[in-house]
Design an enzyme around this catalytic site. Structure first.
Site, short mmCIF file in Angstrom:
data_model
loop_
_atom_site.label_atom_id
_atom_site.label_comp_id
_atom_site.label_asym_id
_atom_site.label_seq_id
_atom_site.Cartn_x
_atom_site.Cartn_y
_atom_site.Cartn_z
N LYS A 161 0.72 -1.21 -0.02
CA LYS A 161 -0.02 -0.03 -0.12
C LYS A 161 0.82 1.36 -0.03
O LYS A 161 2.04 1.27 0.08
CB LYS A 161 -1.07 0.06 1.17
CG LYS A 161 -1.89 -1.24 1.17
CD LYS A 161 -2.92 -1.21 0.04
CE LYS A 161 -3.74 -2.23 -0.14
NZ LYS A 161 -4.51 -3.03 0.52
C1 LIG Z 1 -5.82 -4.13 1.04
C2 LIG Z 1 -7.19 -4.01 1.16
C3 LIG Z 1 -7.85 -4.03 2.26
C4 LIG Z 1 -7.29 -4.80 3.37
O1 LIG Z 1 -6.05 -4.22 3.92
P1 LIG Z 1 -5.40 -5.24 5.17
O2 LIG Z 1 -4.45 -4.42 5.66
O3 LIG Z 1 -4.59 -6.01 4.16
O4 LIG Z 1 -6.27 -6.04 5.87
C5 LIG Z 1 -9.19 -3.72 2.24
N1 LIG Z 1 -9.74 -3.13 1.41
C6 LIG Z 1 -9.26 -2.95 0.17
C7 LIG Z 1 -9.83 -2.22 -0.97
C8 LIG Z 1 -7.87 -3.18 -0.14
O5 LIG Z 1 -7.02 -2.96 -1.14
#
Ligand SMILES: *Cc1c(COP(=O)(O)O)cnc(C)c1O
Length: 403
Positions: free
Chosen positions: A192
């Site tokens: 991210k």
């Molecule tokens: C990555 C993601 C999540 C979950 O994130 P985590 O930190 O891995 O739990 C939730 N929603 C979207 C749209 C994502 O891309």
């Protein structure tokens, strides 16, 4: 770019994504480890305060994933079995699953035609007496139409829980994502825009909700329970309600603090790369560019092109394979939730139920876009895309009829 044997791939290997972790992060993790306090502690509090300031929210609660952030946000609404929560089918597994954890049912509202974000008009149609919340997802870093969503939410007295896993750094008409909804949920997963390896954050402007979320993140224990092994504080705590074990550790927060310092710089690189792609593909009939309302307000987490299949002799999957053959990692965001076996079996969904989401999914290719990439990397990606298009263009045979 060519090697002696004419193979274009040469030294080029561009993975779909890589995190950008510097020596400073390494040093801060070592300092946290040496400090003797490695679970939730002073670094987590510091990270929360800096993060809240960065997104202009009053409160921030650090957790161990965005999935946890979504689950706690929904848990704080005290949903009952059979309640409905409206969200988009065009999202990651976590958005739908966390609704189901609470006993509520995810009700999908389709995305806008030829776009990735939820359609406020579809939300309005899905609202009924059982609706308890709206969960918009800011896909790829592009803000949903929060003006219309907040207006609907206010009209029906519904909380808005934002899935901002892609949207750290996103703004909506000058307002930072993180400062708008009832709560906003961020992800610090490895790839991210900001990472702590795994991690997440909830922001809210509501102080009572912030206290409750903090308590829910640590077994429902009374305030400041994380200090219970600190000599200065009391051993005593109470379990106030059913909670979860979702707290962030100071090791993660050490990475997060350093990543937050560099965040603006990393975002500038993302924007430079996104601008490069937009210019490189401008005017190509075979490629549709990602839709955005305002270039500067988009966090550019993803760069998703859509191929116009009627103009090409190869499909999306073959296009991705052709890119991979040239050393370029790609991905697809997302197969809509209602097409997954679990949702089909549980809720009886079928292809055709959310046609706008399906139409973008079938054509979508996420290209590499991350601050460890150079402009040369982006040039190699865009040139390769153009070559694949040129080699697979559908030839239209013009027939002129002489009268
Ligand atoms: C990555 C993601 C999540 C979950 O994130 P985590 O930190 O891995 O739990 C939730 N929603 C979207 C749209 C994502 O891309």
């Amino acid at each position: 770019m060519k090697t002696a044997n004419g193979d274009d791939r040469g030294e080029h290997s561009i993975p779909f994504c890589l995190p950008l972790i510097g020596e400073k992060e390494v040093e801060q993790v070592v300092a946290a480890l040496r400090s003797g306090w490695i679970t939730t502690g002073p670094r987590t509090l510091d990270f929360e305060q800096h993060f809240a300031k960065a997104v202009h929210a009053r409160h921030a609660i650090a957790v161990n994933s965005c999935t946890a952030a979504l689950h706690l946000s929904l848990a704080s609404l005290d949903l009952q079995q059979g309640d409905e929560v409206i969200t988009t089918p065009y999202t990651f597994a976590a958005t739908g699953e966390t609704i189901l954890y609470t006993g509520a049912i995810p009700v999908f509202a389709d995305v806008l035609p030829n776009q990735f974000n939820i359609d406020p008009a579809a939300i309005a149609l899905a609202i009924n007496g059982r609706t308890r919340a709206i969960v918009p997802v800011h896909f790829g870093g592009e803000a949903c139409n929060m003006g219309e969503i907040v207006e609907l939410a206010q009209r029906y007295g519904l909380p808005v829980i934002e899935d901002a896993a892609h949207a750290l750094g996103t703004r909506y008409f000058g307002k930072t994502i993180g400062s708008i909804g009832t709560t906003t949920c961020f992800s610090f997963y490895a790839i991210k825009n900001l990472t702590t390896g795994e991690g997440g954050m909830i922001t809210t402007n509501d102080g009572d909700r912030a206290d409750r979320l903090r308590r829910l993140s640590l077994h429902g224990l009374s305030k400041d329970a994380w200090k219970r092994y600190d000599d200065k504080s009391n051993w005593y705590y109470e379990i106030r309600e059913l909670g979860y074990k979702y707290n962030m550790s100071d090791i993660q927060a050490a990475i997060g603090l350093e990543q937050l310092h560099k965040f603006h710089h990393h975002q500038q690189i993302r924007k430079t790369l996104a601008r490069f792609y937009l210019d490189a593909f401008a005017g190509m009939d075979e490629i549709e560019l990602p839709p955005f309302r305002n270039f500067a307000e988009n966090a550019w987490h993803l760069f998703v092109i859509r191929i116009r299949q009627e103009k090409l002799t190869l499909g999306r999957d073959d296009f991705i394979r052709a890119l991979q053959d040239k050393g370029i990692g790609c991905s697809v965001h997302f197969m809509p939730l209602h097409l997954h076996p679990f949702y089909r079996d549980r809720f009886g969904y079928r292809p055709g139920d959310y046609p706008h989401a399906e139409s973008v999914y079938e054509r979508a290719i996420s290209l590499p876009l991350y601050p460890r990439m150079s402009l040369q990397d982006a040039a190699y990606v865009s040139e390769t895309v153009k070559k694949i298009v040129a080699l697979n263009r559908k030839r239209i045979i013009a027939v002129s009829v002489a009268l």
